[in-house]
Design a protein around this motif. Structure first.
Motif, short mmCIF file in Angstrom:
data_model
loop_
_atom_site.label_atom_id
_atom_site.label_comp_id
_atom_site.label_asym_id
_atom_site.label_seq_id
_atom_site.Cartn_x
_atom_site.Cartn_y
_atom_site.Cartn_z
N LEU A 36 19.50 53.29 34.04
CA LEU A 36 20.76 53.73 33.45
C LEU A 36 21.78 52.62 33.62
N SER A 37 22.81 52.64 32.79
CA SER A 37 23.91 51.71 33.03
C SER A 37 24.68 52.20 34.25
N THR A 38 25.36 51.28 34.92
CA THR A 38 26.13 51.65 36.11
C THR A 38 27.20 52.68 35.75
N ASN A 39 27.88 52.49 34.61
CA ASN A 39 28.92 53.45 34.20
C ASN A 39 28.35 54.83 33.92
N ALA A 40 27.24 54.90 33.23
CA ALA A 40 26.62 56.19 32.93
C ALA A 40 26.18 56.88 34.22
N CYS A 41 25.62 56.12 35.12
CA CYS A 41 25.18 56.67 36.41
C CYS A 41 26.38 57.17 37.20
N TRP A 42 27.46 56.38 37.25
CA TRP A 42 28.68 56.77 37.96
C TRP A 42 29.25 58.07 37.40
N ARG A 43 29.32 58.17 36.05
CA ARG A 43 29.85 59.39 35.42
C ARG A 43 29.00 60.61 35.78
N ARG A 44 27.70 60.44 35.79
CA ARG A 44 26.80 61.56 36.12
C ARG A 44 26.97 61.98 37.59
N VAL A 45 27.02 61.01 38.48
CA VAL A 45 27.19 61.33 39.91
C VAL A 45 28.53 62.05 40.12
N LYS A 46 29.59 61.55 39.51
CA LYS A 46 30.91 62.18 39.65
C LYS A 46 30.89 63.60 39.10
N ARG A 47 30.22 63.84 37.96
CA ARG A 47 30.12 65.19 37.40
C ARG A 47 29.33 66.11 38.32
N LEU A 48 28.23 65.60 38.87
CA LEU A 48 27.42 66.41 39.79
C LEU A 48 28.22 66.78 41.04
N GLU A 49 29.06 65.86 41.49
CA GLU A 49 29.94 66.16 42.64
C GLU A 49 31.01 67.18 42.25
N ALA A 50 31.65 66.97 41.10
CA ALA A 50 32.73 67.86 40.66
C ALA A 50 32.22 69.28 40.43
N GLU A 51 30.99 69.42 39.96
CA GLU A 51 30.42 70.75 39.69
C GLU A 51 29.85 71.39 40.95
N GLY A 52 29.89 70.68 42.07
CA GLY A 52 29.40 71.25 43.32
C GLY A 52 27.90 71.19 43.49
N ILE A 53 27.21 70.48 42.62
CA ILE A 53 25.76 70.33 42.75
C ILE A 53 25.46 69.37 43.90
N ILE A 54 26.21 68.28 43.97
CA ILE A 54 26.17 67.42 45.16
C ILE A 54 27.31 67.92 46.05
N ALA A 55 26.94 68.59 47.13
CA ALA A 55 27.95 69.18 48.02
C ALA A 55 28.59 68.14 48.92
N ARG A 56 27.78 67.24 49.43
CA ARG A 56 28.28 66.17 50.30
C ARG A 56 27.15 65.18 50.57
N ARG A 57 27.51 64.03 51.09
CA ARG A 57 26.52 63.02 51.47
C ARG A 57 26.65 62.81 52.96
N VAL A 58 25.51 62.87 53.66
CA VAL A 58 25.54 62.84 55.12
C VAL A 58 24.45 61.92 55.66
N ALA A 59 24.59 61.58 56.94
CA ALA A 59 23.52 60.89 57.67
C ALA A 59 22.73 61.96 58.41
N ILE A 60 21.43 61.88 58.39
CA ILE A 60 20.59 62.85 59.09
C ILE A 60 20.22 62.25 60.44
N VAL A 61 20.64 62.93 61.49
CA VAL A 61 20.42 62.46 62.86
C VAL A 61 19.18 63.13 63.43
N GLU A 62 18.33 62.37 64.06
CA GLU A 62 17.13 62.90 64.72
C GLU A 62 17.58 63.62 66.00
N PRO A 63 17.41 64.95 66.09
CA PRO A 63 17.91 65.71 67.24
C PRO A 63 17.41 65.18 68.59
N GLU A 64 16.13 64.85 68.68
CA GLU A 64 15.58 64.38 69.94
C GLU A 64 16.23 63.08 70.40
N ALA A 65 16.64 62.26 69.44
CA ALA A 65 17.25 60.97 69.78
C ALA A 65 18.61 61.13 70.44
#
Length: 156
Positions: A36-65
């Motif tokens: 995809l073009s960078t602009n098209a990808c950016w618009r899609r990611v922003k729409r997915l965030e705005a619609e609540g499909i992407i709720a948040r971006r996080v780091a996954i921590v290994e509990p045992e560590a």
């Protein structure tokens, strides 16, 4: 997601799959990976965030560590099913950082909590917080012996 199904296509699915595996991908890398073009990808990611499909971006921590070597599944039963009781219990359980998942259930168990704790003594400390918060008719815990599968990605 069904309300967005008309706007949700294979490119959106591919973006979600890629970000669920590595949310640190740059927009340029993500766009290149999906042809995809960078602009098209950016618009899609922003729409997915705005619609609540992407709720948040996080780091996954290994509990045992970080010293959280015990996973406890706590089944809670109550005789009080009022809104006031649930509000108080939900606030208490949600305020305990060791409670990483919390569900209202159908069936014999009213609520199910997933806890990450250091050991049995740490579980007992959390248990005492829970039973002080509101009256409970039964609390029982099962301790995981081995994590066989752990997946954070939502199937698409």
């Amino acid at each position: 997601m069904s309300t967005n199904s008309k706007k949700f296509d294979d490119n959106d699915r591919n973006i979600l799959k890629a970000l669920q595996q590595d949310a640190s991908l740059s927009l340029e890398s993500l766009a290149a990976k999906l042809s995809l073009s960078t602009n098209a990808c950016w618009r899609r990611v922003k729409r997915l965030e705005a619609e609540g499909i992407i709720a948040r971006r996080v780091a996954i921590v290994e509990p045992e560590a970080v010293g959280l070597s015990m996973t406890a599944f706590v089944a809670v039963r109550t005789n009080d099913h009022s809104d006031k009781w649930l509000e108080k219990f939900a606030a208490a359980a949600s305020s305990i950082e060791e409670v990483v998942e919390f569900y209202r259930m159908a069936g014999e168990v009213d609520y199910m909590l997933k806890l990450l704790v250091r050991d049995v003594a740490d579980y007992d400390r959390v248990y005492k917080k829970l039973i002080k918060a509101v009256p409970l008719s039964d609390v029982s815990a099962s301790f995981a012996m081995e994590r066989i599968k752990y997946e954070t990605a939502v199937p698409l």
